[in-house]
Design a protein around this motif. Structure first.
Motif, mmCIF file in Angstrom:
data_model
loop_
_atom_site.group_PDB
_atom_site.id
_atom_site.type_symbol
_atom_site.label_atom_id
_atom_site.label_comp_id
_atom_site.label_asym_id
_atom_site.label_seq_id
_atom_site.Cartn_x
_atom_site.Cartn_y
_atom_site.Cartn_z
ATOM 1 N N GLY A 13 -20.206 1.286 3.237
ATOM 2 C CA GLY A 13 -19.549 1.322 1.933
ATOM 3 C C GLY A 13 -19.969 0.183 1.035
ATOM 4 O O GLY A 13 -20.297 0.382 -0.142
ATOM 5 N N GLN A 14 -19.977 -1.035 1.576
ATOM 6 C CA GLN A 14 -20.387 -2.187 0.767
ATOM 7 C C GLN A 14 -21.866 -2.113 0.419
ATOM 8 O O GLN A 14 -22.280 -2.539 -0.661
ATOM 9 C CB GLN A 14 -20.098 -3.491 1.530
ATOM 10 C CG GLN A 14 -18.624 -3.800 1.721
ATOM 11 C CD GLN A 14 -17.961 -4.307 0.455
ATOM 12 O OE1 GLN A 14 -18.495 -4.171 -0.646
ATOM 13 N NE2 GLN A 14 -16.781 -4.877 0.598
ATOM 14 N N THR A 15 -22.667 -1.569 1.320
ATOM 15 C CA THR A 15 -24.093 -1.399 1.025
ATOM 16 C C THR A 15 -24.283 -0.509 -0.201
ATOM 17 O O THR A 15 -25.108 -0.797 -1.076
ATOM 18 C CB THR A 15 -24.823 -0.783 2.233
ATOM 19 O OG1 THR A 15 -24.613 -1.604 3.389
ATOM 20 C CG2 THR A 15 -26.314 -0.671 1.976
ATOM 21 N N MET A 16 -23.501 0.565 -0.273
ATOM 22 C CA MET A 16 -23.580 1.454 -1.435
ATOM 23 C C MET A 16 -23.162 0.742 -2.708
ATOM 24 O O MET A 16 -23.765 0.935 -3.778
ATOM 25 C CB MET A 16 -22.702 2.683 -1.198
ATOM 26 C CG MET A 16 -23.248 3.669 -0.185
ATOM 27 S SD MET A 16 -22.271 5.184 -0.113
ATOM 28 C CE MET A 16 -22.462 5.791 -1.796
ATOM 29 N N ILE A 17 -22.129 -0.110 -2.627
ATOM 30 C CA ILE A 17 -21.663 -0.847 -3.806
ATOM 31 C C ILE A 17 -22.767 -1.747 -4.342
ATOM 32 O O ILE A 17 -23.071 -1.751 -5.550
ATOM 33 C CB ILE A 17 -20.414 -1.684 -3.460
ATOM 34 C CG1 ILE A 17 -19.196 -0.777 -3.245
ATOM 35 C CG2 ILE A 17 -20.122 -2.699 -4.567
ATOM 36 C CD1 ILE A 17 -18.637 -0.191 -4.506
ATOM 37 N N PRO A 22 -2.056 5.531 7.732
ATOM 38 C CA PRO A 22 -2.719 4.302 8.191
ATOM 39 C C PRO A 22 -3.173 3.461 6.994
ATOM 40 O O PRO A 22 -3.544 4.003 5.948
ATOM 41 C CB PRO A 22 -3.922 4.815 8.988
ATOM 42 C CG PRO A 22 -3.667 6.272 9.211
ATOM 43 C CD PRO A 22 -2.809 6.739 8.084
ATOM 44 N N GLU A 23 -3.166 2.157 7.156
ATOM 45 C CA GLU A 23 -3.652 1.240 6.123
ATOM 46 C C GLU A 23 -2.977 1.505 4.777
ATOM 47 O O GLU A 23 -3.624 1.498 3.725
ATOM 48 C CB GLU A 23 -5.177 1.354 5.972
ATOM 49 C CG GLU A 23 -5.956 1.169 7.264
ATOM 50 C CD GLU A 23 -5.845 -0.228 7.842
ATOM 51 O OE1 GLU A 23 -5.477 -1.144 7.093
ATOM 52 O OE2 GLU A 23 -6.108 -0.389 9.040
ATOM 53 N N ALA A 24 -1.666 1.718 4.814
ATOM 54 C CA ALA A 24 -0.943 2.024 3.573
ATOM 55 C C ALA A 24 -0.999 0.868 2.583
ATOM 56 O O ALA A 24 -0.954 1.083 1.364
ATOM 57 C CB ALA A 24 0.514 2.364 3.894
ATOM 58 N N HIS A 25 -1.099 -0.358 3.075
ATOM 59 C CA HIS A 25 -1.064 -1.529 2.193
ATOM 60 C C HIS A 25 -2.441 -1.942 1.691
ATOM 61 O O HIS A 25 -2.536 -2.821 0.833
ATOM 62 C CB HIS A 25 -0.407 -2.704 2.913
ATOM 63 C CG HIS A 25 -1.126 -3.126 4.165
ATOM 64 N ND1 HIS A 25 -1.556 -2.240 5.123
ATOM 65 C CD2 HIS A 25 -1.519 -4.363 4.613
ATOM 66 C CE1 HIS A 25 -2.156 -2.899 6.099
ATOM 67 N NE2 HIS A 25 -2.141 -4.172 5.817
ATOM 68 N N THR A 26 -3.511 -1.318 2.215
ATOM 69 C CA THR A 26 -4.867 -1.717 1.803
ATOM 70 C C THR A 26 -5.637 -0.537 1.212
ATOM 71 O O THR A 26 -5.573 -0.275 0.017
ATOM 72 C CB THR A 26 -5.631 -2.320 2.997
ATOM 73 O OG1 THR A 26 -5.607 -1.384 4.096
ATOM 74 C CG2 THR A 26 -5.001 -3.623 3.449
ATOM 75 N N ASP A 27 -6.351 0.197 2.071
ATOM 76 C CA ASP A 27 -7.245 1.247 1.577
ATOM 77 C C ASP A 27 -6.515 2.384 0.875
ATOM 78 O O ASP A 27 -7.065 3.009 -0.037
ATOM 79 C CB ASP A 27 -8.059 1.830 2.739
ATOM 80 C CG ASP A 27 -8.927 0.781 3.416
ATOM 81 O OD1 ASP A 27 -9.036 -0.338 2.870
ATOM 82 O OD2 ASP A 27 -9.485 1.074 4.483
ATOM 83 N N TYR A 28 -5.271 2.672 1.289
ATOM 84 C CA TYR A 28 -4.574 3.857 0.770
ATOM 85 C C TYR A 28 -3.319 3.504 -0.023
ATOM 86 O O TYR A 28 -2.383 4.284 -0.076
ATOM 87 C CB TYR A 28 -4.250 4.806 1.930
ATOM 88 C CG TYR A 28 -5.485 5.303 2.615
ATOM 89 C CD1 TYR A 28 -6.296 6.275 2.020
ATOM 90 C CD2 TYR A 28 -5.893 4.771 3.836
ATOM 91 C CE1 TYR A 28 -7.456 6.709 2.633
ATOM 92 C CE2 TYR A 28 -7.058 5.213 4.458
ATOM 93 C CZ TYR A 28 -7.836 6.184 3.847
ATOM 94 O OH TYR A 28 -8.990 6.620 4.450
ATOM 95 N N ILE A 29 -3.349 2.346 -0.655
ATOM 96 C CA ILE A 29 -2.179 1.934 -1.430
ATOM 97 C C ILE A 29 -2.005 2.790 -2.691
ATOM 98 O O ILE A 29 -0.896 2.973 -3.189
ATOM 99 C CB ILE A 29 -2.284 0.434 -1.790
ATOM 100 C CG1 ILE A 29 -0.901 -0.101 -2.181
ATOM 101 C CG2 ILE A 29 -3.316 0.196 -2.895
ATOM 102 C CD1 ILE A 29 -0.838 -1.599 -2.221
ATOM 103 N N GLY A 31 -13.257 2.833 3.409
ATOM 104 C CA GLY A 31 -12.715 1.530 3.750
ATOM 105 C C GLY A 31 -12.810 0.555 2.596
ATOM 106 O O GLY A 31 -13.091 -0.632 2.781
ATOM 107 N N MET A 32 -12.573 1.041 1.368
ATOM 108 C CA MET A 32 -12.729 0.241 0.161
ATOM 109 C C MET A 32 -11.347 -0.047 -0.444
ATOM 110 O O MET A 32 -10.552 0.864 -0.645
ATOM 111 C CB MET A 32 -13.584 1.003 -0.854
ATOM 112 C CG MET A 32 -14.125 0.147 -1.978
ATOM 113 S SD MET A 32 -15.464 -0.937 -1.448
ATOM 114 C CE MET A 32 -16.673 0.261 -0.903
ATOM 115 N N THR A 33 -11.063 -1.311 -0.723
ATOM 116 C CA THR A 33 -9.772 -1.668 -1.309
ATOM 117 C C THR A 33 -9.759 -1.394 -2.812
ATOM 118 O O THR A 33 -10.812 -1.307 -3.450
ATOM 119 C CB THR A 33 -9.454 -3.147 -1.067
ATOM 120 O OG1 THR A 33 -10.514 -3.957 -1.611
ATOM 121 C CG2 THR A 33 -9.323 -3.443 0.421
#
Length: 407
Positions: free
Chosen positions: A193-197, A286-293, A362-364
């Protein structure tokens, strides 16, 4: 008596004007006069909304990650985020006050430092979910790639801006080598993901710099080839792409639970949401506070709140790009545009994942998602953006590509 009173009023006004004049000539006064106050306000609005969003998501994540002796209080992530905000806001303001030349030099040094740390990460980093993306231990962990992003953008902008001074400089190959090195180090973690960014931001900077369409087309072809290679040889990328393209196929090995659940949570609140703290679907996410906020915001505050967040991101990017139409310094133009593009691209990817328009990355969500490393790095990036968009009264106006000379 009246004359004495009038004389006193004039004296008071004169003293006030004198004090205001001194204030406007002070460093703080000059900064406040030259800063883009609308852009600063938009950034603060996102940070404030982020605190509310983390407060909404914190109970769900606390429940999910509690277990045995590791018990987490419902508002654990909120209070930690509040601490990170208290640290990050002064960082943002301090960086925004830097002179352009000093900010550029600091970013060049930062690129070297964080490239070195990025190279060390696959070997000394903390392993999580089969990847090594973090360095440090306990509270002191940080993600080098997050801090490298704004530094990389400023460095690439500076290299590309040198073309205005000497058109024979091979700026495209140089920046291509830099981007390729970053991509290689990221894939060693691995972090697709970061590589694409990084790749997307580099292409955007080349486009803004006026690179030949033929070169851009060739680079786009290489990028497509890179995605195909990742699909063939990088199992995680293949699983996520298959899960996105063929969600109903029994042959798909990828688990699309996260993106499916994010879409279900986001749509559970309807137009106005269930209300603060009233969401129930978020506890399954899952990851409610980060990726899926963004999905949590949709459930508790509704589509309207999601639209407001989207509009704020769009307003920041649009304001910067429109403002750069009047900029005649190639470095400031490229650096500010690149930083705004990175901010917008990351937000767009996160929202696309949450709405089911893209596979999990996996991107915030900038300034909204929980995360100390991300919050501090984003504050540095926004501070640099504010520094490069400050009013620039010392440059004479001339056409792009003909040179920029100080008055």
């Amino acid at each position: 008596m009246t004359d004495i009173m009038r004389s006193g009023d004039r004296g008071m006004r004169a003293r006030m004007e004198q004090q205001l004049g001194r204030a406007s000539r002070s460093p703080i006064g000059a900064w406040f006069r030259d800063i883009d106050r609308v852009l600063l306000l938009l950034a603060f609005l996102l940070i404030a909304i982020g605190l509310v969003a983390v407060a909404a998501a914190s109970p769900a994540s606390a429940e999910r990650y509690s277990g045995g002796s590791h018990q987490i209080t419902p508002m654990y992530y909120f209070w930690r985020q509040a601490g990170w905000v208290a640290l990050s806001v002064p960082v943002l303001l301090a960086v925004s006050m830097l002179p352009v030349t000093f900010a550029r030099r600091a970013a060049l040094i930062g690129t070297v430092v964080f490239l070195a740390l990025l190279a060390l990460t696959p070997f000394v980093g903390v392993e999580a979910n089969g990847a090594r993306r973090w360095i440090g231990f306990g509270f002191a962990q940080f993600q080098p790639s997050e801090f490298l992003k704004p530094m990389f953008i400023v460095t690439t902008a500076w290299i590309l801006s040198l073309k205005a001074e000497d058109r024979h400089l091979p700026v495209v190959p140089i920046t291509m080598l830099l981007t390729g090195l970053v991509g290689l180090l990221l894939m060693l973690q691995p972090d697709f993901g970061q590589t694409m960014i990084f790749g997307l931001i580099w292409l955007i900077l080349l486009l803004i710099a006026g690179t030949s369409p033929r070169i851009l087309a060739g680079l786009a072809g290489l990028g497509l080839g890179g995605i195909i290679m990742a699909y063939m040889f990088y199992g995680t990328a293949r699983a996520r792409i298959d899960g996105f393209l063929f969600p109903d196929s029994s042959a798909v090995a990828a688990d699309t639970y996260q993106t499916d659940m994010a879409h279900a949570v986001l749509t559970a609140g309807g137009l106005t949401g269930t209300g603060p703290g009233a969401g129930s679907e978020k506890f399954l996410l899952p990851e409610a506070h980060t990726d899926y906020i963004y999905a949590v915001v949709g459930e508790e505050f509704g589509y309207i709140a999601c639209a407001v967040i989207t509009i704020l991101f769009l307003a920041i990017v649009t304001r910067v790009f429109v403002k750069q139409l009047e900029e005649d310094d190639p470095f400031r133009l490229l650096a500010a545009s690149g930083l705004a593009a990175e901010f917008g691209v990351q937000a767009m990817i996160n929202m696309a994942v949450n709405t089911g328009l893209a596979p999990s990355k996996g991107m915030t969500l900038p300034f909204i998602s929980y995360g100390g490393s991300s919050m501090v790095a984003l504050s540095i990036g926004m501070g640099l953006l504010l520094a490069f968009t400050r009013r620039n009264p010392y440059l004479s106006r001339s056409s792009y590509g003909t040179g920029w000379k100080s008055k």
